[in-house]
Design a protein around this motif. Structure first.
Motif, PDB file in Angstrom:
ATOM      1  N   VAL A  95      -6.850   0.156   0.813  1.00  0.00           N
ATOM      2  CA  VAL A  95      -8.206   0.713   0.756  1.00  0.00           C
ATOM      3  C   VAL A  95      -8.351   1.618   1.976  1.00  0.00           C
ATOM      4  CG1 VAL A  95     -10.671   0.124   0.780  1.00  0.00           C
ATOM      5  CG2 VAL A  95      -9.029  -1.516  -0.142  1.00  0.00           C
ATOM      6  N   PRO A  96      -8.968   2.785   1.870  1.00  0.00           N
ATOM      7  CA  PRO A  96      -9.168   3.582   3.081  1.00  0.00           C
ATOM      8  C   PRO A  96     -10.034   2.795   4.076  1.00  0.00           C
ATOM      9  CG  PRO A  96      -9.708   4.865   1.114  1.00  0.00           C
ATOM     10  CD  PRO A  96      -9.541   3.439   0.675  1.00  0.00           C
ATOM     11  N   SER A  97      -9.632   2.758   5.315  1.00  0.00           N
ATOM     12  CA  SER A  97     -10.401   2.019   6.324  1.00  0.00           C
ATOM     13  C   SER A  97     -11.817   2.546   6.388  1.00  0.00           C
ATOM     14  CB  SER A  97      -9.746   2.187   7.696  1.00  0.00           C
ATOM     15  OG  SER A  97      -8.454   1.657   7.653  1.00  0.00           O
ATOM     16  N   ASN A 140      -3.616  -5.749   6.891  1.00  0.00           N
ATOM     17  CA  ASN A 140      -3.458  -4.346   6.508  1.00  0.00           C
ATOM     18  C   ASN A 140      -2.539  -3.657   7.541  1.00  0.00           C
ATOM     19  OD1 ASN A 140      -4.888  -1.306   6.270  1.00  0.00           O
ATOM     20  ND2 ASN A 140      -4.725  -2.427   4.349  1.00  0.00           N
ATOM     21  N   ILE A 159      -3.471   2.512   3.096  1.00  0.00           N
ATOM     22  CA  ILE A 159      -2.870   1.281   2.587  1.00  0.00           C
ATOM     23  C   ILE A 159      -3.974   0.419   1.969  1.00  0.00           C
ATOM     24  CG2 ILE A 159      -1.610  -0.818   3.189  1.00  0.00           C
ATOM     25  CD1 ILE A 159      -0.348   0.677   5.515  1.00  0.00           C
ATOM     26  N   ASP A 177      -2.772   5.005   7.050  1.00  0.00           N
ATOM     27  CA  ASP A 177      -3.891   4.215   7.569  1.00  0.00           C
ATOM     28  C   ASP A 177      -3.716   2.743   7.232  1.00  0.00           C
ATOM     29  OD1 ASP A 177      -6.421   2.940   7.834  1.00  0.00           O
ATOM     30  OD2 ASP A 177      -7.037   3.752   5.892  1.00  0.00           O
ATOM     31  N   GLY A 178      -3.399   1.962   8.283  1.00  0.00           N
ATOM     32  CA  GLY A 178      -3.307   0.503   8.131  1.00  0.00           C
ATOM     33  C   GLY A 178      -4.288  -0.165   9.084  1.00  0.00           C
ATOM     34  N   ILE A 179      -5.482   0.417   9.189  1.00  0.00           N
ATOM     35  CA  ILE A 179      -6.452  -0.137  10.151  1.00  0.00           C
ATOM     36  C   ILE A 179      -7.198  -1.315   9.504  1.00  0.00           C
ATOM     37  CG2 ILE A 179      -8.396   0.395  11.675  1.00  0.00           C
ATOM     38  CD1 ILE A 179      -7.443   3.343  11.633  1.00  0.00           C
ATOM     39  N   PHE A 180      -7.943  -1.036   8.447  1.00  0.00           N
ATOM     40  CA  PHE A 180      -8.606  -2.122   7.713  1.00  0.00           C
ATOM     41  C   PHE A 180      -8.328  -1.990   6.219  1.00  0.00           C
ATOM     42  CE2 PHE A 180     -11.753  -1.272  11.209  1.00  0.00           C
ATOM     43  CZ  PHE A 180     -11.463  -2.411  11.947  1.00  0.00           C
TER      44      PHE A 180
HETATM   45  K   LIG Z   1      -6.299   0.912   5.086  1.00  0.00           K
END
Ligand SMILES: [K+]
Ligand SMILES: NC(=O)C1=CN([C@@H]2O[C@H](COP(=O)(O)OP(=O)(O)OC[C@H]3O[C@@H](n4cnc5c(N)ncnc54)[C@H](OP(=O)(O)O)[C@@H]3O)[C@@H](O)[C@H]2O)[C@@H](O)CC1
Length: 502
Positions: free
Chosen positions: A154-156, A59, A152, A120-123
């Motif tokens: 799915v929301p983390s 992600n 991105i 948001d590319g955390i999870f």
């Molecule tokens: K995300």
């Protein structure tokens, strides 16, 4: 028809696409990144200030790659790498190495620097437990910042399958999700935190999706047009079938009226209401189009004779709305399910009676459609509402399979199963539909479709979908708070596509 995937199914599709078909993971990642960049470009001009926050999974790799594309097109991009994981994915490593060579800007601190866009590319679908510590702090800080928030895939912090909020979650204005709609973006907190969801193609081959065969699917408006029974020019009222509605004890005429009118509006040929004598006047004055057969609850001979009339006449029956659960209702449910060999839509009190007499499943002749809400399902299965909610698909399926019925388990996202591997999940409807009589309307819609020749499973799925659409139309006109069941009935005609009328 459109699939709705669980996190696990997406994982398997990805695996098939990369390992079996051989599409390089980085190709999929680049396409994912392009779609994220496009989403930003459609909304913000070059020069806009963009913050991308990443962790070291794929992600995050998508995030860095999207940042690279945007930077090359003149956006002012900054990346914040939370860097709280023990190891990085190879996709992330590759993107990070490219970013370093291109001198992309990495910031060491999160400050509310007036970003136009926060990505948001955390999870993503790899989230496997509650978000805690450093990552949770970062997500909270992002939620407090101004700017357009884009998740991105799915929301983390949102479970891609259940929609549960795991610890802390990124509260997005929009989510761009890859390949298939994720179930968790439609459910619970996931629905709230995802904002506006767009599903974008990143090149998962059809073979990969067919191989995995996701278990849930839904209908789009164009499906509704195609699925609606066609009307012929040289038709008469007999062509469209006869619906019998056994409903409404004393002072409960409304349930019978909603169901009957919905069946008519849905296009069936004739409706006969079978109810207590006390409801005669109101039914005749409110719905003169309906035929009427009445009985007295304290006179079994009148009930027997009324049942004989309606069962001999109808192609399809609705049984249960407003019926009560007393002796009369028990007699009616028992009598109909044992004798009528057509399809019966059983709802409300009809279900409550059945749940007290489960042995009826062994002796019934009717082909049954059950439309329980969670509480009614709890009575039928002796399971708690919480357990049912957590396990809706499996439960609806097992129940349908065991008893050879079609089940529409009603909830904010109603599930329809015929016991087969794949089930329908409904995405139409609104909060305003949690109003008295709404379920009665659904029974009439389904019966109306059955009477026109649709099979049990198809009529139930399409009925649930159209019921939701009619609810949406009613809410638009009257508002979520003020809409009532009658508004849903009156909206049915609006949503029946003109194309269905040859
Ligand atoms: K995300
Ligand atoms: N599907 C596809 O084909 C494509 C997918 N793509 C993209 O890949 C994304 C999925 O990537 P992914 O599998 O690397 O998982 P991701 O979500 O980045 O995180 C995994 C890392 O987080 C960790 N971790 C998990 N939970 C945690 C927690 N609570 N707190 C702390 N750590 C936690 C987890 O650790 P682990 O569970 O292994 O211990 C692991 O290290 C997908 O959403 C999409 O954006 C695209 O590239 C296009 C092609």
């Amino acid at each position: 028809m459109r699939y709705i995937a669980t996190g696990q199914e997406v994982f398997r599709i990805d695996e098939f696409a990369t390992n079996v078909i051989g599409i390089p993971q980085l190709v999929l990642m680049e396409r994912a990144a392009l779609r994220i960049a496009e989403h930003v470009k459609e909304r913000f001009p070059a020069g806009a200030h963009v913050l991308i926050v990443v962790e070291s999974g794929n992600n995050g790799g998508d995030g860095i790659a999207a940042g690279r594309i945007l930077m090359m097109e003149g956006y002012d991009v900054e990346i914040y790498w939370v860097d709280g994981l023990k190891s990085a994915s190879t996709g992330f490593d590759a993107q990070y190495a490219i970013a370093k060579k291109l001198n992309m800007k990495f910031v060491d601190e999160l400050v509310n620097a007036g970003y136009d866009v926060i990505i948001d590319g955390i999870f993503g679908v790899g989230l496997s437990r509650a978000v805690m510590g450093r990552q949770a702090e970062v997500i909270k800080a992002l939620n407090d910042m101004d700017g357009y928030k884009l998740a991105i895939d799915v929301p983390s912090g949102i479970d891609a399958t259940t929609g549960f909020l795991l610890g802390t979650a990124f509260h997005a204005d929009a989510t761009v999700t890859f390949g298939l709609m994720k179930l968790g973006l439609l459910m619970g907190m996931g629905y709230e935190y995802a904002g506006e969801v767009s599903v974008v193609d990143i090149g998962f081959p059809k073979q990969a999706i067919d191989f995995v065969e996701p278990r849930l699917y839904t209908y789009d408006p164009k499906d509704v047009e195609e699925l609606l029974p066609h009307r012929k020019r040289d038709s008469h009222k007999g062509t469209y079938g006869k619906v019998g509605i056994i409903a409404g004890s004393k002072n409960m005429a409304g349930a019978a009226l909603f169901s009957a009118e919905a069946a008519y509006r849905m296009g069936c040929g004739l409706v006969r209401v079978c109810t207590v004598e006390e409801n005669r006047e109101i039914i005749q004055s409110r719905l003169p189009e309906a035929l009427l057969t009445t009985y007295k609850e304290d006179d079994i001979d009148t009930m027997r004779s009324a049942m004989k009339t309606v069962m001999g006449w109808a192609d399809v029956l609705v049984l249960g709305p407003g019926l009560g659960t007393g002796e009369a209702a028990q007699y009616l449910v028992d009598k109909v399910l044992r004798s009528f060999d057509g399809t019966v839509v059983l709802d409300a009190d009809g279900i409550n009676v059945l749940s007290e007499h489960m042995d009826l499943f062994e002796t019934m002749h009717s082909k049954l459609i059950l439309t329980p809400h969670l509480m009614e399902m709890s009575r039928l299965t002796n399971q708690s509402v919480t357990d049912i909610k957590a396990n809706k698909y499996d439960l609806a399926r097992e129940f349908a399979k065991r008893h050879n019925v079609v089940v529409a388990l009603k909830d904010a996202r109603t599930v329809v199963s015929d016991g087969g591997l794949q089930a329908y999940i409904n995405i139409t409807g609104t909060n305003g539909m949690a109003t008295g009589g709404s379920g009665d309307v659904l029974t009439g819609i389904i019966a109306g479709l059955l009477a026109q020749g649709m099979d049990r499973f198809e009529a139930t799925k399409l009925g649930v979908c159209m019921h939701g659409m009619a609810g949406q139309a009613a809410a638009e006109e009257k508002g979520q708070y003020s809409m009532i069941a009658g508004d849903i009935v009156r909206s049915i005609e609006q949503i029946i596509a003109k194309e269905a009328e040859e």
